[in-house]
Design a protein around this motif. Sequence first.
Motif, PDB file in Angstrom:
ATOM      1  N   ALA A   1       0.832  -1.211   0.000  1.00 14.91           N
ATOM      2  CA  ALA A   1       0.000   0.000   0.000  1.00 14.91           C
ATOM      3  C   ALA A   1       0.864   1.258   0.000  1.00 14.91           C
ATOM      4  N   THR A   2       1.896   1.266   0.819  1.00 11.44           N
ATOM      5  CA  THR A   2       2.804   2.419   0.875  1.00 11.44           C
ATOM      6  C   THR A   2       3.531   2.609  -0.448  1.00 11.44           C
TER       7      THR A   2
ATOM      8  N   THR B   1       2.560   1.604  -3.418  1.00 13.27           N
ATOM      9  CA  THR B   1       1.586   2.043  -4.424  1.00 13.27           C
ATOM     10  C   THR B   1       1.289   3.533  -4.293  1.00 13.27           C
ATOM     11  N   GLN B   2       1.045   3.970  -3.069  1.00 14.61           N
ATOM     12  CA  GLN B   2       0.747   5.384  -2.840  1.00 14.61           C
ATOM     13  C   GLN B   2       1.912   6.268  -3.269  1.00 14.61           C
ATOM     14  N   THR B   3       3.116   5.864  -2.920  1.00 15.85           N
ATOM     15  CA  THR B   3       4.303   6.654  -3.256  1.00 15.85           C
ATOM     16  C   THR B   3       4.524   6.720  -4.756  1.00 15.85           C
TER      17      THR B   3
ATOM     18  N   CYS C   1       2.393   6.173  -7.197  1.00 18.77           N
ATOM     19  CA  CYS C   1       1.305   6.907  -7.869  1.00 18.77           C
ATOM     20  C   CYS C   1       1.468   8.419  -7.694  1.00 18.77           C
ATOM     21  N   THR C   2       1.933   8.830  -6.530  1.00 13.29           N
ATOM     22  CA  THR C   2       2.151  10.263  -6.296  1.00 13.29           C
ATOM     23  C   THR C   2       3.325  10.779  -7.123  1.00 13.29           C
TER      24      THR C   2
ATOM     25  N   GLY D   1      -4.272   6.389  -6.979  1.00 12.57           N
ATOM     26  CA  GLY D   1      -3.317   5.983  -5.954  1.00 12.57           C
ATOM     27  C   GLY D   1      -3.943   5.900  -4.577  1.00 12.57           C
ATOM     28  N   ASP D   2      -4.731   6.908  -4.221  1.00 15.52           N
ATOM     29  CA  ASP D   2      -5.397   6.896  -2.915  1.00 15.52           C
ATOM     30  C   ASP D   2      -6.374   5.740  -2.794  1.00 15.52           C
TER      31      ASP D   2
ATOM     32  N   SER E   1      -4.396   2.292  -2.577  1.00 13.71           N
ATOM     33  CA  SER E   1      -3.705   2.083  -1.305  1.00 13.71           C
ATOM     34  C   SER E   1      -4.693   1.967  -0.144  1.00 13.71           C
ATOM     35  N   THR E   2      -5.784   2.701  -0.183  1.00  4.83           N
ATOM     36  CA  THR E   2      -6.801   2.583   0.862  1.00  4.83           C
ATOM     37  C   THR E   2      -7.467   1.209   0.830  1.00  4.83           C
TER      38      THR E   2
ATOM     39  N   THR F   1      -5.004  -1.285   2.297  1.00  3.89           N
ATOM     40  CA  THR F   1      -4.945  -1.110   3.750  1.00  3.89           C
ATOM     41  C   THR F   1      -6.185  -1.682   4.426  1.00  3.89           C
TER      42      THR F   1
END
Length: 64
Positions: free
Chosen positions: A21-22, A24-26, A28-29, A36-37, A40-41, A44
């Motif tokens: 998740a971390t 993916t979020q990183t 995507c950002t 991305g949000d 990752s949500t 999680t």
Amino acid sequence: MSNRVYDILKWTAILALPAIATFTQTICTVWSLPYGDEISTTITALATCLGALLGISNLNYKRG
């Protein structure tokens, strides 16, 4: 459930899914990728649900 399956699921819930998740979020950002949000949500939430179910399973095992 066997001890091996439990250990694999526990490792997945505690380490693998939060790390994914971390990551993916990183990524995507950094690369401005969509959703991305949301992704990752969702990961999680899956990790949290799996952890809760394993916790309940562990309590039932210790009681029985």
